[in-house]
Design a protein around this motif. Structure first.
Motif, PDB file in Angstrom:
ATOM      1  N   MET A  70       0.883  -1.177  -0.036  1.00 37.81           N
ATOM      2  CA  MET A  70       0.193  -0.136   0.000  1.00 37.81           C
ATOM      3  C   MET A  70       0.726   1.292   0.202  1.00 37.81           C
ATOM      4  SD  MET A  70      -3.191   0.603  -0.286  1.00 37.81           S
ATOM      5  CE  MET A  70      -4.432  -0.153  -0.740  1.00 37.81           C
ATOM      6  N   GLY A  71       1.898   0.932   0.754  1.00 43.17           N
ATOM      7  CA  GLY A  71       2.836   2.368   0.776  1.00 43.17           C
ATOM      8  C   GLY A  71       3.397   2.772  -0.502  1.00 43.17           C
ATOM      9  N   SER A  72       3.734   1.633  -1.317  1.00 42.38           N
ATOM     10  CA  SER A  72       4.481   1.913  -2.704  1.00 42.38           C
ATOM     11  C   SER A  72       3.225   2.438  -3.682  1.00 42.38           C
ATOM     12  CB  SER A  72       4.955   0.721  -3.336  1.00 42.38           C
ATOM     13  OG  SER A  72       3.991  -0.195  -3.529  1.00 42.38           O
ATOM     14  N   LEU A  73       1.829   2.007  -3.315  1.00 46.49           N
ATOM     15  CA  LEU A  73       0.963   2.332  -4.216  1.00 46.49           C
ATOM     16  C   LEU A  73       0.582   4.020  -3.806  1.00 46.49           C
ATOM     17  CD1 LEU A  73      -1.550  -0.849  -4.116  1.00 46.49           C
ATOM     18  CD2 LEU A  73      -0.252   0.039  -6.180  1.00 46.49           C
ATOM     19  N   ILE A  74       0.419   4.202  -2.488  1.00 47.94           N
ATOM     20  CA  ILE A  74      -0.070   5.719  -2.303  1.00 47.94           C
ATOM     21  C   ILE A  74       1.259   6.685  -2.555  1.00 47.94           C
ATOM     22  CG2 ILE A  74      -1.668   5.112  -0.566  1.00 47.94           C
ATOM     23  CD1 ILE A  74       0.334   6.008   1.702  1.00 47.94           C
ATOM     24  N   GLU A  75       2.315   6.249  -2.365  1.00 48.32           N
ATOM     25  CA  GLU A  75       3.450   7.033  -3.063  1.00 48.32           C
ATOM     26  C   GLU A  75       3.191   7.600  -4.117  1.00 48.32           C
ATOM     27  OE1 GLU A  75       7.678   5.118  -1.697  1.00 48.32           O
ATOM     28  OE2 GLU A  75       7.189   4.832  -3.555  1.00 48.32           O
ATOM     29  N   LYS A  76       2.770   7.278  -5.270  1.00 46.18           N
ATOM     30  CA  LYS A  76       2.450   7.734  -6.586  1.00 46.18           C
ATOM     31  C   LYS A  76       1.510   8.869  -6.616  1.00 46.18           C
ATOM     32  CE  LYS A  76       3.513   3.462  -8.791  1.00 46.18           C
ATOM     33  NZ  LYS A  76       3.148   2.355  -8.358  1.00 46.18           N
ATOM     34  N   ASP A  77       0.586   8.727  -5.527  1.00 48.95           N
ATOM     35  CA  ASP A  77      -0.664   9.666  -5.588  1.00 48.95           C
ATOM     36  C   ASP A  77      -0.004  10.830  -4.679  1.00 48.95           C
ATOM     37  OD1 ASP A  77      -3.381  10.609  -6.213  1.00 48.95           O
ATOM     38  OD2 ASP A  77      -3.727  10.319  -4.033  1.00 48.95           O
ATOM     39  N   LEU A  78       0.508  10.417  -3.697  1.00 54.44           N
ATOM     40  CA  LEU A  78       1.005  11.737  -2.651  1.00 54.44           C
ATOM     41  C   LEU A  78       2.033  12.404  -3.243  1.00 54.44           C
ATOM     42  CD1 LEU A  78       0.497   9.904   0.573  1.00 54.44           C
ATOM     43  CD2 LEU A  78      -0.870  11.633  -0.153  1.00 54.44           C
ATOM     44  N   GLY A  79       2.936  11.942  -4.072  1.00 54.84           N
ATOM     45  CA  GLY A  79       4.048  12.315  -4.571  1.00 54.84           C
ATOM     46  C   GLY A  79       5.239  12.426  -3.800  1.00 54.84           C
ATOM     47  N   VAL A  80       5.306  11.861  -2.531  1.00 57.35           N
ATOM     48  CA  VAL A  80       6.495  11.809  -1.789  1.00 57.35           C
ATOM     49  C   VAL A  80       6.608  10.464  -1.270  1.00 57.35           C
ATOM     50  CG1 VAL A  80       6.308  14.004  -0.639  1.00 57.35           C
ATOM     51  CG2 VAL A  80       4.758  12.172   0.387  1.00 57.35           C
ATOM     52  N   PRO A  81       7.978  10.211  -0.973  1.00 59.07           N
ATOM     53  CA  PRO A  81       8.217   8.825  -0.670  1.00 59.07           C
ATOM     54  C   PRO A  81       7.488   8.151   0.678  1.00 59.07           C
ATOM     55  CG  PRO A  81      10.207  10.029  -0.586  1.00 59.07           C
ATOM     56  CD  PRO A  81       9.171  11.012  -1.059  1.00 59.07           C
ATOM     57  N   VAL A  82       6.979   7.034   0.692  1.00 60.25           N
ATOM     58  CA  VAL A  82       6.446   6.366   2.081  1.00 60.25           C
ATOM     59  C   VAL A  82       7.520   5.387   2.444  1.00 60.25           C
ATOM     60  CG1 VAL A  82       4.607   5.107   2.966  1.00 60.25           C
ATOM     61  CG2 VAL A  82       4.126   6.957   1.233  1.00 60.25           C
ATOM     62  N   VAL A  83       8.303   5.653   3.775  1.00 58.38           N
ATOM     63  CA  VAL A  83       9.387   4.574   4.331  1.00 58.38           C
ATOM     64  C   VAL A  83       8.294   3.748   5.404  1.00 58.38           C
ATOM     65  CG1 VAL A  83      11.257   4.440   5.174  1.00 58.38           C
ATOM     66  CG2 VAL A  83      10.652   6.167   3.559  1.00 58.38           C
ATOM     67  N   CYS A  84       8.510   2.515   4.999  1.00 60.81           N
ATOM     68  CA  CYS A  84       8.055   1.533   6.133  1.00 60.81           C
ATOM     69  C   CYS A  84       9.049   1.211   6.983  1.00 60.81           C
ATOM     70  CB  CYS A  84       7.411   0.148   5.864  1.00 60.81           C
ATOM     71  SG  CYS A  84       6.198   0.401   4.668  1.00 60.81           S
ATOM     72  N   GLU A  85       8.738   1.446   8.442  1.00 62.75           N
ATOM     73  CA  GLU A  85       9.686   0.880   9.591  1.00 62.75           C
ATOM     74  C   GLU A  85       8.806  -0.096  10.401  1.00 62.75           C
ATOM     75  OE1 GLU A  85      10.899   3.520  13.065  1.00 62.75           O
ATOM     76  OE2 GLU A  85      11.597   4.577  11.020  1.00 62.75           O
ATOM     77  N   ASN A  86       9.403  -1.240  10.688  1.00 60.31           N
ATOM     78  CA  ASN A  86       9.008  -2.288  11.647  1.00 60.31           C
ATOM     79  C   ASN A  86       9.248  -2.093  13.104  1.00 60.31           C
ATOM     80  OD1 ASN A  86       9.898  -3.491   8.780  1.00 60.31           O
ATOM     81  ND2 ASN A  86       8.220  -4.521   9.457  1.00 60.31           N
ATOM     82  N   LYS A  87       8.106  -2.010  13.771  1.00 55.91           N
ATOM     83  CA  LYS A  87       8.215  -2.211  15.319  1.00 55.91           C
ATOM     84  C   LYS A  87       7.592  -3.008  15.877  1.00 55.91           C
ATOM     85  CE  LYS A  87       9.290   2.776  16.717  1.00 55.91           C
ATOM     86  NZ  LYS A  87      10.475   2.572  17.000  1.00 55.91           N
ATOM     87  N   PRO A  88       8.210  -4.341  15.885  1.00 57.62           N
ATOM     88  CA  PRO A  88       7.318  -5.443  16.463  1.00 57.62           C
ATOM     89  C   PRO A  88       7.342  -5.517  17.753  1.00 57.62           C
ATOM     90  CG  PRO A  88       9.240  -6.235  15.491  1.00 57.62           C
ATOM     91  CD  PRO A  88       9.186  -4.795  15.150  1.00 57.62           C
ATOM     92  N   GLY A  89       6.285  -6.066  18.407  1.00 56.76           N
ATOM     93  CA  GLY A  89       6.555  -6.493  19.911  1.00 56.76           C
ATOM     94  C   GLY A  89       5.252  -6.217  20.567  1.00 56.76           C
TER      95      GLY A  89
END
Lengths: 331, 492, 127
Positions: A62-81
Motif C-alpha cells: 500500500m505504501g508503494s501504491l499511495i506514494e504515486k498519488d501523494l508524490g512523496v516517498p513512503v518509508v515503512c518501519e517495523n516496530k514489532p512487539g
C-alpha cells in the motif's frame, strides 16, 4: 573556506576529511526542514509486525501504491512487539502532522483489553480499512470429519478430547476458537504455537487434530489435498473457498475476521485524513491490490475513515466485552 | 524430469539473472560480515526491491544474499572473534584460535571452501530427497522438539571445555534470560517489570552482538592495552594441504548432514545446527583436545553445518510452505508476492521452477566461495588498521544494528548490558557458549515440553517415550551427560 | 559473583502452576539448578581447588569506554544523529590515544558509512 585551507598548503588528506565532516554537519542541519502544502516530505509508515509477514506486505505494498498519488516517498518501519502495542502507542505519541502513519491490524481493538498498552481506536486518527481475512477451521485430509457438523459432534461426544492448535494465546485465531467453543457449546484442548505456520506444521505432522488459521495461510496445503477446510468462520463465503460453508450459514453466529487498515495519531486535521483516505482509496482500486489480495487470501474491503472508525470502535467494544469472559471459559 | 531440469537451468542462465545473483551474493557478504547486520535483515530489506523485477531475477538476488551472508558471517568470527550472524558462533571457537596462531588465511580459506561444500551438499539433498526430508521434519511434534532441545542443552557441558560448573551456570543464566517476556503458553507476563517492551522477551540478536561484539572489544582493551604495537598476526597460506583435507573430510560431512536436518526442522536453524554439529564432530574426532583451540576439524564442522542448514530450511519451505528458519520465513513472503505459492503443489506443477531455485542456490554458493577465497587476503590485511579504529567500528555497528533490527531502543540497551555482562563473565573465565545455547534452546525446550504434556494429558513418562525420535534424543541426552563422567572415572 | 547468582535464583520462584506445568514451572527449575550449581562452585572455591582468577587490568580505560558508550546511548533519539555519532566517535578514538587527525578521519568515514548503510540503505530512521 575549504579552498583557502587547501591553498594554505595543508595536508590534502586532512582537507578531504574536513570537507567530509563539514558535509556531514551541513547534512545534519539540512535535515530539519520541510514545510509547504501537505505532503511536502516523506511519510513514515510504522508496521506493528516483523518483515515478511502479512501486515508488513500489506503496508509495503500500500505504501508503494499511495506514494504515486501523494508524490512523496513512503518509508515503512517495523516496530514489532507486544501484539503490536509498542507500534500503536509509538504512533499515537507522534506529532499529529500526518507524516507518521501506522498499520492498524485488528490488535488495535484488542491490546487495551489484554493490558499491553492504553491505546485503542478511540485515541487514534483512523484513515481507512483495506482488507479482511476470515478464519478457517482446517483438519487433515484423512481426518474422519467431513463437515463442520461432524467435527462439532465429535467434540461434543468427548469434551476436551479433540486437540486444536492456534497461533498463540491472545492471538485473533485463538479468540476465534474460543468463540467457536462458546457458540457450539463444545470444549476442545488448546495447544498454542508461536505463529500459524508452526501450528499448521504440527497439524500436517499429525500431532494435533485441527487448526484455526487465516484463509490464505492454509491454501497451499488445501490445494495439494493434504488438508481440508471444514468451515469459514465468517458471515459470507470466501473467494478462496467458494465451496466451503460459513459458520453463519451453518447456524453458528460467530467468527471474527482479522483486518488491515491504517491510522494516524489522534488530532491530525481532518483535511489531511481526507487527503490520505483519497490516496489509499486510489491504491485500493488498483488491479495490483486486487491481485495481492487474491494471492494472499485476503478479501479486499474498503472502509473510509468514518465507517472504519465506527467499525473499529464496535470491534473494540466487542472484544472488551468478550475477551475476559472467553478467557475464563478456557480455564 | 530431464526436460524440467533443462528448463530450470535455461531460466537461470541469463545474464540479467546471473547479474542479480552476483549482486545479491556481494550484498549478502556485506550483511553477513558486519556484526550489526544479519542475513534475515538483508533479505527482508531487499524483498520490496524485487517486486519490480521478474521472479527469477528477484529470487536470484534474495537467494544470493542468503547464500552469501551465512559464509560471510564466519569471516569476522575468524578474524576478530565477533560472529557476523548467529549461525557463525561456533565458527569463532576454532576459527579465531587459528587466527591467533597466525593461520587466519587457512581459516578463511576453509570457511570459504567448506561453507560451499556444506551448501552444495544440502542443495543436493534438496534436489534429490526433498520429500523424505520434509516428511521427517514433520514428524517433529512437541515431544520431539523437546527432545532435540534437551539434547542441545546437554551439550552445554561439552562446549564448556574444562570449566563445567561455570559453563553450566552460564547456561542457566541463558535459560533464565530466555524466560523473560510473555509465557509462551498462557501469555502470562514473567519478569517484565510491567514494561511492555519486555513482553516479547529480550531479543536474541542484540544480546549476541553485545556478548560477542562489545564484550570482545572490552576484552581486547583489557588484554592488549599498552601492547598495541605488536606485529600484526600473520595471514599464512589459504589453501588447505592434502592431509588437512583428509582430516577434515569426516567432520565436514557430519556437519553438512546435521546442518541439513536441523535446518529442515521448522524453527531450528543454523545457530542450533552448528553447535550440535561441532559437538558431535568433537565426539567422533580422534583429537578431541584440539577442539576450541584451533582445530581444523571443528572449524570444518561448524562451517559446513551452518551452511548445510540453508538447504535444509529451503527444503521445508519449498515442500510444505512452512519456513525452516527466519530467513526462509521472509523468503516465503517474497515468493508469494511473485505469485509463487511454496507447498507440495510447487513440486508437481512447477518442477522447473524448483530446479531453477536449486541451480540459483548452487551458483550462489560457488560465487560466494570465489568471493571468499579472493577476499581472504585483502580482508585479513584490512585488519592491520589500528585496533582502536576497529573497536570504534564494532561498537558503532553493534549499537545501530541492534536498533535497526526492531527499531527499538530497548534492544540497544540489551546489547550494552549483554556486552558488560559478557566481559565480566569472560574475565571470570566463564565460557559463553553454554549461555548462548540456553538463550536459543530455552524457549524451544520449555514451550514444547508444555505442549507435549498437553498432548500427553500430563503423562510425563508416556510423553517422553511417545515416538522413536523422542526416545533416541532421550538416550542421546543421557549418554552425552554420562559418557564424560564414565570416561573420567576410567582415566582417573 | 556467587552471591548475585544466589539472589537471582531465589527471586526466580514466583508465578503459578496448575495441574500441568504453569508459567512458573520452568523458572523454578532453573532457579533450583542454579542454586545447586552455585553451591557446588562455592564448595570448590572453599576447598581452594580453583582460586577465583578475576583480574581486571586497565580498568580505567575500560571504564572510560563503557562510560562514553553509556552517555552516547543515553542521548539516543535526541536529534542530530550524525553530529552526535561523529562527536562520540571522535571522543572514543581520542580517548584511546589516537591522534586528532586519525580520530577525525576515522570518525568521519565511520559516520558516513553508518549513515549510508542504515539511513539510506536500510531506511532506518535515526535521530
Amino acid at each position: 573556506m575549504l579552498s583557502r585551507m587547501l591553498g594554505q598548503g595543508m595536508n590534502r588528506r586532512f582537507a578531504v576529511v574536513q570537507a567530509l565532516a563539514a558535509a556531514i554537519l551541513l547534512f545534519a542541519v539540512s535535515c530539519r526542514h520541510g514545510d509547504g502544502p501537505y505532503p511536502s516530505k516523506e511519510l513514515k509508515l510504522i508496521v506493528q509486525a516483523s518483515p515478511g509477514g502479512i501486515s508488513d506486505t500489506v503496508s509495503r505494498f500500500m505504501g508503494s501504491l499511495i506514494e504515486k498519488d501523494l508524490g512523496v516517498p513512503v518509508v515503512c518501519e517495523n516496530k514489532p512487539g507486544a501484539s503490536g502495542a509498542l507500534a500503536f502507542s509509538y504512533v499515537a505519541r507522534r506529532a499529529p502532522d500526518g507524516y507518521t502513519l501506522g498499520h492498524a491490524s485488528i490488535e488495535i481493538a484488542v491490546v487495551r483489553t489484554l493490558g499491553y498498552a492504553d491505546v485503542g481506536p478511540d485515541n487514534m486518527g483512523l484513515i481507512c480499512l483495506v482488507s479482511k481475512t476470515p478464519a478457517v477451521l482446517v483438519v487433515r485430509e484423512e481426518a474422519p470429519w467431513n463437515s463442520f457438523e461432524d467435527f462439532i459432534a465429535a467434540a461434543r461426544k468427548q469434551r476436551g478430547g479433540l486437540i486444536l492448535a492456534h497461533a498463540g494465546t491472545g492471538s485473533i485465531w485463538h479468540f476465534n476458537a474460543l468463540l467457536m467453543e462458546q457458540a457450539a457449546d463444545i470444549r476442545v484442548t488448546y495447544v498454542p504455537y508461536g505463529g500459524t505456520s508452526r501450528s499448521l506444521a504440527s497439524l500436517l505432522g499429525g500431532h494435533v487434530d485441527a487448526v484455526i488459521a487465516g484463509t490464505g495461510e492454509a491454501i497451499a496445503n488445501v490445494k495439494a489435498g493434504r488438508l481440508k477446510v471444514l468451515a469459514v468462520l465468517d458471515e459470507s463465503r470466501s473467494q478462496l473457498y467458494p465451496e466451503t460453508p460459513t459458520s453463519h450459514e451453518l447456524g453458528y453466529n460467530f467468527g471474527a475476521p482479522a483486518w488491515s487498515g491504517f491510522f494516524a495519531p489522534a488530532g491530525v486535521p481532518d483535511a489531511i485524513l481526507e487527503r490520505l483516505e483519497k490516496a489509499f482509496r486510489k491504491g485500493f482500486a488498483s488491479s495490483k491490490w486486487a491481485r495481492l489480495c487474491r494471492e494472499r487470501g485476503m478479501e479486499a474491503v474498503f472502509m473510509g475513515r468514518k465507517e472504519f472508525r465506527e467499525f473499529a470502535l464496535q470491534e473494540a467494544a466487542f472484544f472488551g466485552r468478550e475477551i475476559p469472559q472467553l478467557l475464563t471459559l478456557e480455564r | 524430469m530431464t526436460a524440467d531440469l533443462l528448463a530450470g537451468l535455461t531460466a537461470v542462465l541469463q545474464w540479467e539473472v546471473l547479474t542479480f545473483l552476483a549482486v545479491g551474493v556481494v550484498l549478502g557478504a556485506i550483511f553477513g560480515s558486519l556484526p550489526g547486520l544479519t542475513a534475515t535483515m538483508g533479505v527482508a530489506v531487499l524483498t520490496p526491491l524485487t517486486f519490480w523485477v521478474s521472479a527469477e531475477q528477484g529470487l536470484a538476488m534474495l537467494l544470493g544474499i542468503y547464500c552469501g551472508a551465512i559464509p560471510a558471517g564466519g569471516i569476522p568470527a575468524i578474524l576478530i572473534n565477533v560472529p557476523g550472524t548467529p549461525a557463525s558462533i561456533a565458527t569463532s571457537w576454532d576459527g579465531y584460535a587459528l587466527s591467533k596462531k597466525g593461520q587466519a588465511g587457512l581459516a578463511l580459506g576453509i570457511n570459504a571452501l567448506l561453507s560451499a561444500v556444506g551448501q552444495l551438499t544440502s542443495i543436493f539433498f534438496l534436489a534429490v530427497a526433498a520429500f523424505p526430508i520434509a516428511s521427517f521434519a514433520l514428524r517433529f511434534g512437541p515431544a520431539e522438539y523437546f527432545g532435540l532441545a534437551l539434547f542441545g542443552i546437554s551439550l552445554m557441558a561439552g562446549v564448556s571445555g574444562d570449566r563445567v560448573i561455570k559453563g553450566m551456570l552460564a547456561g542457566m543464566l541463558g535459560l533464565g534470560i530466555a524466560t523473560v517476556g510473555l509465557d509462551p503458553m498462557t501469555a502470562y507476563p514473567r519478569y517484565t517489570f510491567g514494561q511492555s517492551e519486555f513482553l516479547d522477551g529480550i531479543s536474541f540478536v542484540p544480546v549476541m552482538i553485545g556478548l560477542f561484539g562489545l564484550a570482545e572489544v572490552l576484552i581486547q582493551i583489557s588484554d592488549r592495552w599498552g601492547k598495541l604495537d605488536q606485529a600484526p598476526s600473520k595471514l599464512g597460506r589459504i589453501w588447505p594441504a592434502w592431509m588437512e583435507w583428509k582430516r577434515m573430510l569426516p567432520s565436514t560431512f557430519t556437519g553438512a548432514g546435521i546442518g541439513t536436518f536441523v535446518g529442515a526442522v521448522p524453527a531450528a536453524g543454523g545457530d542450533i545446527g552448528s553447535v550440535i554439529a561441532w559437538e558431535q564432530a568433537r565426539r567422533l574426532s580422534r583429537n578431541k583436545e584440539a577442539f576450541g583451540k584451533g582445530s581444523l576439524e571443528g572449524l570444518a564442522a561448524s562451517c559446513s553445518s551452518c551452511n548445510g542448514a540453508i538447504g535444509g530450511a529451503m527444503t521445508t519451505m519449498l515442500t510444505l510452505g512452512i519456513p525452516g528458519d527466519a530467513v526462509s520465513a521472509v523468503l516465503i513472503g517474497a515468493l508469494l508476492i511473485h505469485g509463487i505459492q511454496p507447498g507440495p503443489l510447487l513440486f508437481r506443477d512447477h518442477r522447473d521452477f524448483v530446479f531453477s531455485i536449486v541451480f540459483l542456490m548452487a551458483f550462489a554458493s560457488m560465487v560466494m566461495m570465489v568471493v571468499g577465497l579472493l577476499g581472504a587476503k585483502p580482508l585479513a590485511r584490512a585488519l592491520r588498521i589500528p585496533s582502536p579504529w576497529l573497536w570504534a567500528g564494532i561498537v558503532m555497528f553493534g549499537a545501530i544494528g541492534s536498533y535497526a533490527l526492531n527499531n527499538a531502543v530497548v534492544d540497544v540497551w540489551a546489547m550494552f548490558v549483554a556486552g558488560i555482562v559478557g566481559f565480566l563473565l569472560r574475565k571470570a573465565d566463564v565460557p559463553l557458549g553454554p549461555l548462548v545455547l540456553g538463550l536459543i534452546l530455552g524457549p524451544m525446550m520449555e514451550s514444547n515440553l508444555r505442549r507435549a504434556l498437553i498432548l500427553g494429558r500430563g503423562d510425563w513418562l508416556g510423553t517422553l517415550t511417545s515416538s522413536s525420535i523422542v526416545v533416541f534424543f532421550m538416550v542421546a541426552t543421557i549418554l552425552s551427560l554420562l559418557l564424560p563422567l564414565l570416561k573420567k572415572r576410567r582415566a582417573g | 559473583m556467587l552471591g548475585v547468582y544466589l539472589t537471582v535464583s531465589a527471586a526466580a520462584l514466583p508465578a503459578d502452576s496448575g495441574g500441568l506445568p504453569g508459567a512458573g514451572f520452568f523458572p523454578r527449575i532453573i532457579g533450583v539448578v542454579t542454586v545447586l550449581l552455585s553451591s557446588a562452585l562455592l564448595l570448590k572455591a572453599l576447598r581452594g581447588s580453583s582460586a577465583s582468577t578475576f583480574v581486571l587490568s586497565h580498568g580505567r580505560v575500560i571504564g572510560g569506554v563503557v562510560g562514553l558508550t553509556f552517555v552516547y546511548l543515553l542521548l539516543w533519539g535526541t536529534g542530530f544523529f550524525t553530529l552526535r555519532t561523529f562527536a562520540f566517535l571522535v571522543l572514543f578514538l581520542r580517548f584511546l590515544v589516537q591522534s586528532w587527525r586519525a580520530s577525525l578521519t576515522v570518525a568521519a568515514v565511520l559516520t558516513a558509512a553508518i549513515a549510508a548503510a542504515f539511513q539510506y540503505g536500510l531506511r532506518v530512521s535515526l535521530e
